[in-house]
Design a protein around this motif. Structure first.
Motif, PDB file in Angstrom:
ATOM      1  N   ASP A 160     -24.621-120.045 -48.795  1.00  0.00           N
ATOM      2  CA  ASP A 160     -25.655-119.311 -47.937  1.00  0.00           C
ATOM      3  C   ASP A 160     -25.454-118.872 -46.707  1.00  0.00           C
ATOM      4  N   GLN A 161     -24.581-119.551 -46.013  1.00  0.00           N
ATOM      5  CA  GLN A 161     -24.428-119.107 -44.589  1.00  0.00           C
ATOM      6  C   GLN A 161     -23.009-119.638 -43.847  1.00  0.00           C
ATOM      7  N   VAL A 162     -22.511-118.918 -43.233  1.00  0.00           N
ATOM      8  CA  VAL A 162     -21.209-119.191 -42.427  1.00  0.00           C
ATOM      9  C   VAL A 162     -21.082-118.555 -41.162  1.00  0.00           C
ATOM     10  N   ASP A 163     -21.015-119.781 -40.386  1.00  0.00           N
ATOM     11  CA  ASP A 163     -20.867-119.328 -38.859  1.00  0.00           C
ATOM     12  C   ASP A 163     -19.550-119.936 -38.300  1.00  0.00           C
ATOM     13  N   TYR A 164     -18.947-118.950 -37.544  1.00  0.00           N
ATOM     14  CA  TYR A 164     -17.521-119.134 -36.919  1.00  0.00           C
ATOM     15  C   TYR A 164     -17.684-119.336 -35.536  1.00  0.00           C
ATOM     16  N   SER A 165     -17.233-120.411 -35.024  1.00  0.00           N
ATOM     17  CA  SER A 165     -16.622-120.667 -33.588  1.00  0.00           C
ATOM     18  C   SER A 165     -15.327-121.431 -33.608  1.00  0.00           C
ATOM     19  N   ALA A 166     -15.241-122.611 -32.796  1.00  0.00           N
ATOM     20  CA  ALA A 166     -14.041-123.117 -32.755  1.00  0.00           C
ATOM     21  C   ALA A 166     -13.683-123.724 -34.179  1.00  0.00           C
ATOM     22  N   ARG A 167     -14.692-124.148 -34.855  1.00  0.00           N
ATOM     23  CA  ARG A 167     -14.495-124.371 -36.410  1.00  0.00           C
ATOM     24  C   ARG A 167     -15.371-123.761 -37.237  1.00  0.00           C
ATOM     25  N   VAL A 168     -15.367-123.662 -38.436  1.00  0.00           N
ATOM     26  CA  VAL A 168     -16.214-122.970 -39.423  1.00  0.00           C
ATOM     27  C   VAL A 168     -17.241-124.015 -40.060  1.00  0.00           C
ATOM     28  N   THR A 169     -18.414-123.369 -39.864  1.00  0.00           N
ATOM     29  CA  THR A 169     -19.917-124.113 -40.207  1.00  0.00           C
ATOM     30  C   THR A 169     -20.343-123.419 -41.446  1.00  0.00           C
ATOM     31  N   ALA A 170     -20.305-124.093 -42.537  1.00  0.00           N
ATOM     32  CA  ALA A 170     -20.863-123.468 -43.756  1.00  0.00           C
ATOM     33  C   ALA A 170     -21.952-124.199 -44.381  1.00  0.00           C
ATOM     34  N   GLU A 171     -22.876-123.614 -44.848  1.00  0.00           N
ATOM     35  CA  GLU A 171     -24.331-124.118 -45.461  1.00  0.00           C
ATOM     36  C   GLU A 171     -24.151-123.949 -46.913  1.00  0.00           C
ATOM     37  N   ILE A 172     -24.160-124.590 -47.827  1.00  0.00           N
ATOM     38  CA  ILE A 172     -24.202-124.538 -49.382  1.00  0.00           C
ATOM     39  C   ILE A 172     -25.334-125.040 -50.081  1.00  0.00           C
TER      40      ILE A 172
END
Length: 201
Positions: A164-176
């Motif tokens: 549903d969503q992916v955010d990129y910072s120091a690591r990758v955060t994904a919502e599925i």
């Protein structure tokens, strides 16, 4: 919101004729009273000259609906909304609205004739509409390295899961979002790769 009972797959319209009166039946999936209101407003816009726009709906699980209502819209009491709702209840389908738009053909049908006509119009559309069952879903938030993103996307494709969503910072955060019955496979996949995960309630 996912549902483990049949709901209409989408909008469908069918027309029947009884003694020169036209009955146009529409079925749509609905999950709130506001949606019902919006669809009824649309029917009135599409058919401003119709004599009656009668309807019934039930929201929730078939046989134990959280909410149901019906309206005869000027037809004799019990001759329109009630037969529409009765057919809906026999179809084992939830979250469903049926509207029957009537153009009067000049010949009176009588109470019994109206009941049969409205029930028949409802049957005509509900017997052909496709049904879908949406199984319960889980929402999961995952935190991983950049190298894990493609393998995760591949896993989702293979397991009916949606990113549903992916955010990129120091690591990758994904919502599925994924079917509940795949939860244990997802946990095993994440544990094997050292991906952090948390299930949203």
């Amino acid at each position: 919101m996912s549902k483990d009972y049949p709901v209409p797959a989408g909008f469908l319209e069918r027309e029947t004729e009884v003694k020169k009166s036209r009955f146009i039946a529409r079925v749509v999936p609905v999950s709130s009273r506001d949606e019902v209101k919006a669809w009824l407003e649309q029917a009135h816009k599409d058919h401003p000259d119709a004599r009656h726009i009668c309807w019934a709906y039930q929201i929730g699980r078939p046989g134990a609906a959280a909410e149901a209502a019906m309206n005869d819209d000027g037809e004799p009491s019990g001759t329109a909304g009630k037969p529409i709702l009765s057919v809906i209840q026999h179809k084992d389908m939830g979250d469903v609205l049926v509207m029957v738009i009537r153009y009067f053909g000049g010949i009176k049908l009588g109470a019994g004739g109206l009941v049969r006509a409205y029930a028949g119009a409802t049957e005509a559309v509900l017997s052909v509409v496709d049904r879908v069952i949406q199984l319960p879903l889980s929402r999961v938030i995952l935190t991983m390295t950049f190298a894990d993103e493609q393998p995760l996307r591949h896993w989702c494709e293979q397991n009916s899961a949606q990113v549903d969503q992916v955010d990129y910072s120091a690591r990758v955060t994904a919502e599925i979002t994924l079917p509940v019955d795949r939860n244990s496979e997802l946990c095993a996949f994440c544990d094997a790769r050292g991906i952090d995960y948390s299930f949203e309630s």
